[in-house]
Design an enzyme around this catalytic site. Structure first.
Site, PDB file in Angstrom:
ATOM      1  N   ARG A   1      46.137  67.196  85.270  1.00  0.00           N
ATOM      2  CA  ARG A   1      47.332  67.485  86.060  1.00  0.00           C
ATOM      3  C   ARG A   1      48.194  66.229  86.147  1.00  0.00           C
ATOM      4  O   ARG A   1      47.724  65.182  86.578  1.00  0.00           O
ATOM      5  CB  ARG A   1      46.919  67.935  87.459  1.00  0.00           C
ATOM      6  CG  ARG A   1      48.077  68.283  88.374  1.00  0.00           C
ATOM      7  CD  ARG A   1      47.552  68.633  89.765  1.00  0.00           C
ATOM      8  NE  ARG A   1      48.630  69.001  90.666  1.00  0.00           N
ATOM      9  CZ  ARG A   1      48.474  69.225  91.972  1.00  0.00           C
ATOM     10  NH1 ARG A   1      47.263  69.113  92.499  1.00  0.00           N
ATOM     11  NH2 ARG A   1      49.487  69.565  92.731  1.00  0.00           N
TER      12      ARG A   1
ATOM     13  N   ASN B   1      53.189  62.707  88.292  1.00  0.00           N
ATOM     14  CA  ASN B   1      54.533  62.142  88.140  1.00  0.00           C
ATOM     15  C   ASN B   1      54.885  62.111  86.657  1.00  0.00           C
ATOM     16  O   ASN B   1      54.558  61.151  85.952  1.00  0.00           O
ATOM     17  CB  ASN B   1      54.573  60.727  88.741  1.00  0.00           C
ATOM     18  CG  ASN B   1      55.972  60.143  88.777  1.00  0.00           C
ATOM     19  OD1 ASN B   1      56.808  60.444  87.924  1.00  0.00           O
ATOM     20  ND2 ASN B   1      56.232  59.290  89.754  1.00  0.00           N
ATOM     21  N   PRO B   2      55.535  63.153  86.130  1.00  0.00           N
ATOM     22  CA  PRO B   2      55.796  63.225  84.684  1.00  0.00           C
ATOM     23  C   PRO B   2      56.610  62.052  84.157  1.00  0.00           C
ATOM     24  O   PRO B   2      56.333  61.561  83.063  1.00  0.00           O
ATOM     25  CB  PRO B   2      56.554  64.556  84.534  1.00  0.00           C
ATOM     26  CG  PRO B   2      56.144  65.364  85.721  1.00  0.00           C
ATOM     27  CD  PRO B   2      55.950  64.375  86.832  1.00  0.00           C
TER      28      PRO B   2
ATOM     29  N   VAL C   1      46.210  57.776  82.303  1.00  0.00           N
ATOM     30  CA  VAL C   1      46.980  57.627  81.064  1.00  0.00           C
ATOM     31  C   VAL C   1      47.142  56.144  80.730  1.00  0.00           C
ATOM     32  O   VAL C   1      48.106  55.728  80.113  1.00  0.00           O
ATOM     33  CB  VAL C   1      48.363  58.306  81.154  1.00  0.00           C
ATOM     34  CG1 VAL C   1      48.213  59.810  81.225  1.00  0.00           C
ATOM     35  CG2 VAL C   1      49.159  57.806  82.357  1.00  0.00           C
ATOM     36  N   GLY C   2      46.158  55.343  81.145  1.00  0.00           N
ATOM     37  CA  GLY C   2      46.278  53.896  81.021  1.00  0.00           C
ATOM     38  C   GLY C   2      46.513  53.401  79.606  1.00  0.00           C
ATOM     39  O   GLY C   2      47.520  52.748  79.335  1.00  0.00           O
ATOM     40  N   GLU C   3      45.607  53.684  78.666  1.00  0.00           N
ATOM     41  CA  GLU C   3      45.715  53.119  77.320  1.00  0.00           C
ATOM     42  C   GLU C   3      45.665  54.186  76.223  1.00  0.00           C
ATOM     43  O   GLU C   3      45.577  53.853  75.047  1.00  0.00           O
ATOM     44  CB  GLU C   3      44.599  52.093  77.099  1.00  0.00           C
ATOM     45  CG  GLU C   3      44.699  50.907  78.041  1.00  0.00           C
ATOM     46  CD  GLU C   3      43.684  49.819  77.728  1.00  0.00           C
ATOM     47  OE1 GLU C   3      42.922  49.982  76.762  1.00  0.00           O
ATOM     48  OE2 GLU C   3      43.668  48.812  78.444  1.00  0.00           O
TER      49      GLU C   3
END
Length: 229
Positions: free
Chosen positions: A115, A118-119, A190-192
């Site tokens: 989910r 924050n897109p 979605v860090g790396e």
């Protein structure tokens, strides 16, 4: 999740104040009998009966209320399910046939990270990772002195990173994903995830354009003109 749990704790404390006060329209509902929405608590069985957070605090003589929360991965779920963010990256490059100069011209990535809260922020993070991946593949190279172990290019004048003119056309696609196992909110990091696939995609695009399989980064002119075994 720690923030989510702290918020839930604050709501539970607020509900406790209201449902135990006979002057509140929520009196007698119990913590489990109310829901929080738009700055108010509502009775689950009768949403016409509600009260604002501010009124609940004012009646209790409080200026604020605090909630606390912690979070940790569920070992049982981790042992059963793979819960990492994942994606696929596609790169287009142009290679000068005489000089071996490489330019990345387009990079497209599709990523599933549960989910997305924050897109805009998630997409910006992925753009940054994709740029970093191009930099990894074509620009960055730390040179070490084998005698002293010292870094020979410890500044941005000699350690190459991409500037605006080096950044290709980028597109980051956020793939909708519902993961009920990772946590209560279904969110992942979605860090790396944007970096690793991009470097490989650029290397594969160079191979597709030239037929030369380079197995060291960065991919430099000499490695295309005189391929290593």
């Amino acid at each position: 999740m720690a923030i989510h749990n702290a918020g839930a704790d604050a709501i539970a404390r607020l509900a406790d104040l209201a449902t135990n006060n006979d002057r509140s329209p929520l009196f007698g509902a119990g913590n489990a009998g109310v829901i929080a929405r738009d700055g108010r608590l509502f009775r689950r069985d009768d949403e016409s009966r509600s009260e604002s957070y501010a009124d609940i605090l004012a009646r209790a003589g409080l200026a604020q209320i605090e909630g606390h929360g912690t979070s940790a991965a569920d070992p049982a779920a981790q042992s059963t399910y793979a819960m990492h963010a994942h994606g696929a990256v596609f790169a287009e490059v142009k290679v000068d046939p005489d000089l071996g100069q490489i330019r990345a011209t387009r990079v497209v990535g599709a990523f599933a990270a549960g989910r997305i809260i924050n897109p805009r922020m998630a997409r910006s993070q992925l753009y940054g990772g994709m740029i970093w991946g191009v930099s990894f593949a074509l620009h960055e190279h730390a040179v070490m002195d084998p005698r002293s172990g010292r870094l020979m290019n410890p500044n941005l004048g000699e350690y190459h990173v991409p500037v605006n003119a080096d950044v290709p056309s980028l597109e980051a696609i956020l793939v909708e994903e519902v993961d009920p196992h990772v946590n209560a909110l279904g969110i992942k990091g979605v860090g790396e995830i944007g970096i690793t696939g991009t470097a490989g995609a650029v290397a594969n695009a160079v191979w597709h354009a030239t037929g030369v399989r380079v197995r060291q980064f960065p991919i430099t002119l000499d490695r295309l003109i005189e391929p290593q075994s």
